[in-house]
Write a protein that holds these residues in place. Sequence first.
Motif, short mmCIF file in Angstrom:
data_model
loop_
_atom_site.label_atom_id
_atom_site.label_comp_id
_atom_site.label_asym_id
_atom_site.label_seq_id
_atom_site.Cartn_x
_atom_site.Cartn_y
_atom_site.Cartn_z
N GLN A 9 0.85 -1.20 0.00
CA GLN A 9 0.00 0.00 0.00
C GLN A 9 0.88 1.24 0.00
OE1 GLN A 9 -2.39 -0.63 3.56
NE2 GLN A 9 -3.85 -1.86 2.38
N LYS A 10 0.68 2.10 -1.00
CA LYS A 10 1.47 3.34 -1.05
C LYS A 10 0.56 4.52 -0.73
CE LYS A 10 2.96 7.18 -3.05
NZ LYS A 10 2.41 8.26 -3.89
N PHE A 11 1.01 5.35 0.22
CA PHE A 11 0.23 6.52 0.60
C PHE A 11 0.99 7.79 0.23
CE2 PHE A 11 -1.08 3.10 3.41
CZ PHE A 11 -2.45 3.11 3.18
N GLY A 219 12.67 11.75 -10.55
CA GLY A 219 11.80 12.93 -10.45
C GLY A 219 10.86 12.82 -9.27
N ARG A 220 10.06 13.89 -9.05
CA ARG A 220 9.08 13.88 -7.96
C ARG A 220 8.13 12.72 -8.20
NH1 ARG A 220 8.76 19.08 -5.15
NH2 ARG A 220 7.25 18.03 -3.82
N GLY A 221 7.62 12.16 -7.15
CA GLY A 221 6.72 11.01 -7.32
C GLY A 221 7.48 9.70 -7.28
N TYR A 222 8.75 9.76 -6.80
CA TYR A 222 9.59 8.56 -6.78
C TYR A 222 9.05 7.47 -5.85
CZ TYR A 222 11.33 11.48 -2.93
OH TYR A 222 11.40 12.29 -1.85
N THR A 223 8.18 7.85 -4.90
CA THR A 223 7.67 6.82 -3.97
C THR A 223 6.78 5.80 -4.69
OG1 THR A 223 6.01 8.38 -3.34
CG2 THR A 223 7.83 8.12 -1.84
N ASP A 224 6.12 6.21 -5.77
CA ASP A 224 5.32 5.25 -6.56
C ASP A 224 6.24 4.15 -7.08
OD1 ASP A 224 3.00 6.68 -6.29
OD2 ASP A 224 2.96 7.48 -8.32
N1 LIG Z 1 7.76 13.23 -1.39
C1 LIG Z 1 8.08 13.27 -2.77
C2 LIG Z 1 7.84 12.00 -3.48
C3 LIG Z 1 6.46 11.53 -3.75
O1 LIG Z 1 6.37 10.46 -4.28
O2 LIG Z 1 5.38 12.26 -3.40
P1 LIG Z 1 3.77 11.87 -3.60
O3 LIG Z 1 3.62 10.38 -3.42
O4 LIG Z 1 3.05 12.66 -2.55
O5 LIG Z 1 3.39 12.23 -5.00
C4 LIG Z 1 7.51 14.48 -3.48
O6 LIG Z 1 6.85 15.30 -2.87
O7 LIG Z 1 7.76 14.63 -4.66
#
Ligand SMILES: N[C@@H](CC(=O)OP(=O)(O)O)C(=O)O
Length: 513
Positions: A9-11, A219-224
């Motif tokens: 689960q990714k939040f 880039g941003r969004g790396y947690t996905d």
């Molecule tokens: N914390 C990072 C990475 C990220 O993946 O953010 P989110 O899942 O909120 O899109 C960002 O703000 O870019």
Amino acid sequence: MLSSGWVVQKFGGTSVGKFPKGIVDHIIKFYTEEQQNDVAVVCSARSSYTKSKGTTSRLLKCCDLASQGEDFMEFIEEVRQDHVSNAEANVETPALQTRLISDSNKELDLVVKYLEASKVLGEVSPRTMDLVMACGEKLSCLFITALCNDRGCKAQYIDLSHIVPSDYTTNNLDSSFYAFLVQAFKEKLQPIVQSKERIVPIITGFFGLVPMGLLNGVGRGYTDLCAALIAVALNSDELQVWKEVDGIFTADPRKVPHARLLSSVTPEEAAELTYYGSEVIHPFTMEQVIRAKIPIRIKNVQNPRGDGTIIYPDNQAKKGESTPPHPPEALSASFFETKRRGATAITTKSDIVVVNIHSNKKTLSHGFLAQIFTILDRYKLVVDLICTSEVHVSMALPIPDPESYKALRQAVEKLKSLGTVDVTKKMAIVSLIGKQMKQFIGIAGTMFTTLAENNINIDMISQGANEINISAVIDEADSIKALQSIHSKLLDERAQDFEHAVDERLEQIKRLD
Ligand SMILES: N[C@@H](CC(=O)OP(=O)(O)O)C(=O)O
Ligand SMILES: Nc1ncnc2c1ncn2[C@@H]1O[C@H](COP(=O)(O)OP(=O)(O)O)[C@@H](O)[C@H]1O
């Protein structure tokens, strides 16, 4: 491959900021206790309301200030205050709360040290930037771990920020790098997987000091992407990406009130939607999980029991299934879905600048396009759409911030050596996306007629080579009108008049009979 029982689960940052107790009580605990799943959680850095005011943005601002030799402490204190008051407001057990605040302070103190050194040097290296940025995910995961334990769900904090060894070298983030990460994640999670007791790992979405820096490389969004690789490492049954919308809609529901929730989309469609303005999922996420036959499900933190939207190919069997879903690819399920009528969704992307170049030669000399792209490359400018005639090139470029605007101005000066250049700002791209569109005749016609009927001027038209995207460049001011009118003609449930599009596949089948 049989079910492993694991669900990842990714939040996102705003969800962690706004609904932490709901996440623990109604999502993590629901899946572990009622569904009897093993759950792994991946979190982004906390944002209370918007990403721009979030922890990652504040930490990046500190890097920016330090690189100019300026003071950054104001932003560190904002992050500190935000996390301390959040801990006080949410974590009730005194020992857990005290420990959380002390761990958070330690992480921030470390960041101050890195930034002080950078301030003296007047330079922030990609590595330092990664070390600073990692703090956002660490703070967020320390908090969610404490909250889970506080609310009776045994959890363990897992820090991935040093998972990549400092001597690891690679020029790009290719499949061998991903394979390396998956193996490293497997090893890191092994004790939890083998534990007799059910423990929920709360994993930092920041995954290490990537060779060229995580921001440059991913880039941003790396947690996905991190969550996707964790899903592969655990051979998870599903990757759930939790957001503040019920799933993927036929258009941004904030802009098109009649937008419909889609039960499924293909990875190609999800990638196009994300790239052309509907930030659904980081595009790098899909490849790894789909290759491992793991479906991705987009779900809503505020409506956890909703079905959400599944992202999965329509021609591939899922894990544990031997055949693809019926009907097979040639006549896929959406083929029969009358509501879909060829297009899946519509999206717009703002902050587009159109650059027209008229060659000063009579005919397009070879090398003309190469020269243009060399200049754009030098200024790191990206081209979203391009149309060319013999002596004329039109390009639509995303220019979302002052930095890219500065780069554009410099590039235009150089482009002038090739011919006459004109620039039109405040434009938008409107894109109709749909894997089934290529077998229908008349969709593009209906899209452009609808724009004309609404007095919307079309500056450029492009149909991608993959045939799942028909795009037009229009004035930014017309983008909502364009979205709503095309949606009501081609995507609205109540769309009455779609007599122009002919389902070419169906016609062919009829002819065969
Ligand atoms: N914390 C990072 C990475 C990220 O993946 O953010 P989110 O899942 O909120 O899109 C960002 O703000 O870019
Ligand atoms: N086609 C679409 N389907 C669903 N959401 C969309 C679409 N296009 C744009 N959006 C917007 O994308 C946002 C994604 O959800 P959000 O939870 O804010 O993302 P994040 O995970 O980045 O915090 C929503 O605000 C939604 O309005």
